[in-house]
Scaffold this active site. Structure first.
Site, PDB file in Angstrom:
ATOM      1  CB  ILE A 101      24.238  -8.114 -23.832  1.00  0.00           C
ATOM      2  CG1 ILE A 101      25.330  -7.313 -23.112  1.00  0.00           C
ATOM      3  CG2 ILE A 101      24.430  -8.040 -25.344  1.00  0.00           C
ATOM      4  CD1 ILE A 101      26.738  -7.839 -23.330  1.00  0.00           C
ATOM      5  CE1 TYR A 146      32.614 -28.569 -36.274  1.00  0.00           C
ATOM      6  CE2 TYR A 146      34.942 -28.147 -36.652  1.00  0.00           C
ATOM      7  CZ  TYR A 146      33.813 -28.910 -36.865  1.00  0.00           C
ATOM      8  OH  TYR A 146      33.889 -30.026 -37.666  1.00  0.00           O
ATOM      9  CE1 TYR A 183      26.986 -14.706 -25.231  1.00  0.00           C
ATOM     10  CE2 TYR A 183      27.666 -14.325 -27.497  1.00  0.00           C
ATOM     11  CZ  TYR A 183      26.689 -14.646 -26.581  1.00  0.00           C
ATOM     12  OH  TYR A 183      25.417 -14.924 -27.011  1.00  0.00           O
ATOM     13  CE  LYS A 189      24.885 -11.898 -24.465  1.00  0.00           C
ATOM     14  NZ  LYS A 189      24.642 -11.754 -25.916  1.00  0.00           N
ATOM     15  NE  ARG A 202      23.388 -18.640 -29.953  1.00  0.00           N
ATOM     16  CZ  ARG A 202      22.661 -18.801 -31.042  1.00  0.00           C
ATOM     17  NH1 ARG A 202      23.193 -19.381 -32.103  1.00  0.00           N
ATOM     18  NH2 ARG A 202      21.414 -18.383 -31.084  1.00  0.00           N
TER      19      ARG A 202
END
Length: 325
Positions: free
Chosen positions: A207, A113, A139, A167, A144
């Site tokens: 994952i 964000y 990550y 990841k 996202r």
């Protein structure tokens, strides 16, 4: 078959957080589900990640998930705490508390964000990694978070003694190869459809969301790659394809995984917390059509699959919101 230099495991499950119909964490179901995926072949569990609905969990719930995971695993699998925060101070506080709760490692998501610059991303990751002695997975999921961790930033972060892995949910295989050539970082596939391709160019493991349904085929794939048996790995990959499509294509993976697990009788409710909602009728139908194509996948017997679209409908408002302070 965990590599000696890998403190996380190779078959890691991005664990869903089972909930009751009113949206509270179903702790007995959490314990059972963790035991199920470890028995199926997982050697790592990521709690409180995206799939675990980290955005709507309270800090107390996140820490209890670590504690429950450690208790249930009893050394059979590593417990990694995921999620994080887009506030650096809160992320530091949360990961320090997770270390005290017994976590074996932490997975830090890129601040979301805020859309920080690469300098801000670098500082965030360094400060969080400085705050704990636990091994760190970065990550990288720009879909996202809004921003990627750029190649040059990853190279700089790789010099931190606690940052050991990435990841990857970015899907840039050429960049993965470049980083693997230039650093000692371990890579984990963060896209269920790309597990075998990632492993084939040197990734350490996965994952996965679909591993909530069955971790056994991923154990087969990883073990086959470890011994250089591409034929066996490819055969398992092909069998998994319709299940991966069912879980990852039509609705968020959390939603579909819970819908499927409930239909299999493995969790008491398919409920997710708002703003996530269960699949609409047409989405549920698409998921079920994909499941009809699943054949001979170890741990995924759908002969007694009984989906409940009514139970999955809507989303829950928990009693306590997942505040960041």
């Amino acid at each position: 078959m965990t590599h000696s230099a890998n403190p996380f495991g190779q078959v890691l499950v991005a664990l869903v957080t089972p909930m009751t119909a009113d949206g509270e964490v179903d702790w007995p179901a959490v314990e059972k589900h963790i035991d199920d995926v470890i028995t199926g072949g997982a050697d790592g569990i990521v709690v409180t990640g995206t799939t675990g609905e980290t955005s709507t969990l309270t800090d107390a719930e996140k820490l209890k998930l670590v504690e429950v995971g450690k208790s249930v695993s009893s050394g059979r699998a590593k417990i990694i705490t995921g999620g994080g925060s887009n506030e650096t101070a809160h992320a530091i506080e949360l990961y320090r508390a997770s270390e005290k709760a017994g976590a074996d490692g932490i997975m830090i998501v890129t601040p979301y964000y805020n859309k920080p610059t690469q300098a801000g991303i670098l500082t965030h990751f360094r400060l969080v990694a400085d705050a704990t002695d636990l091994p760190v997975i970065l990550y990288d999921i720009p879909g996202r978070t809004g921003v990627p961790i750029k190649y040059e930033t990853i190279l700089r972060l790789a010099k931190h003694p606690n940052i050991l892995a990435v990841k990857d949910a970015k899907g840039d295989f050429s960049e993965v190869s470049r980083v693997l050539n230039q650093t000692d970082l371990l890579y984990f596939s963060g896209d269920d459809a790309n597990v075998l391709p990632h492993l084939s160019i040197g990734a350490a493991g996965l994952i996965g969301v679909t591993a909530n349904i069955t971790s056994a085929p991923y154990r087969v794939i990883v073990d086959a790659v470890n011994r250089g048996d591409l034929q066996t790995a490819t055969a398992a990959h092909k069998k998994l394809e319709p299940l991966v499509r069912a879980v990852m294509t039509h609705v968020p993976g959390t939603v579909s995984a819970k819908y499927i697990l409930h239909g299999l009788g493995r969790i008491s409710s398919p409920r997710v917390r708002l703003p996530l909602v269960g699949p609409e009728e047409w989405e549920a139908a698409l998921i079920e059509d994909e499941l009809d194509l699943v054949r001979d996948v170890d741990g995924a017997d759908f002969s007694n699959f009984r989906p409940d679209r009514n139970a999955a409908a809507g989303g829950a408002l928990p009693k306590v919101h997942g505040t960041t302070r």
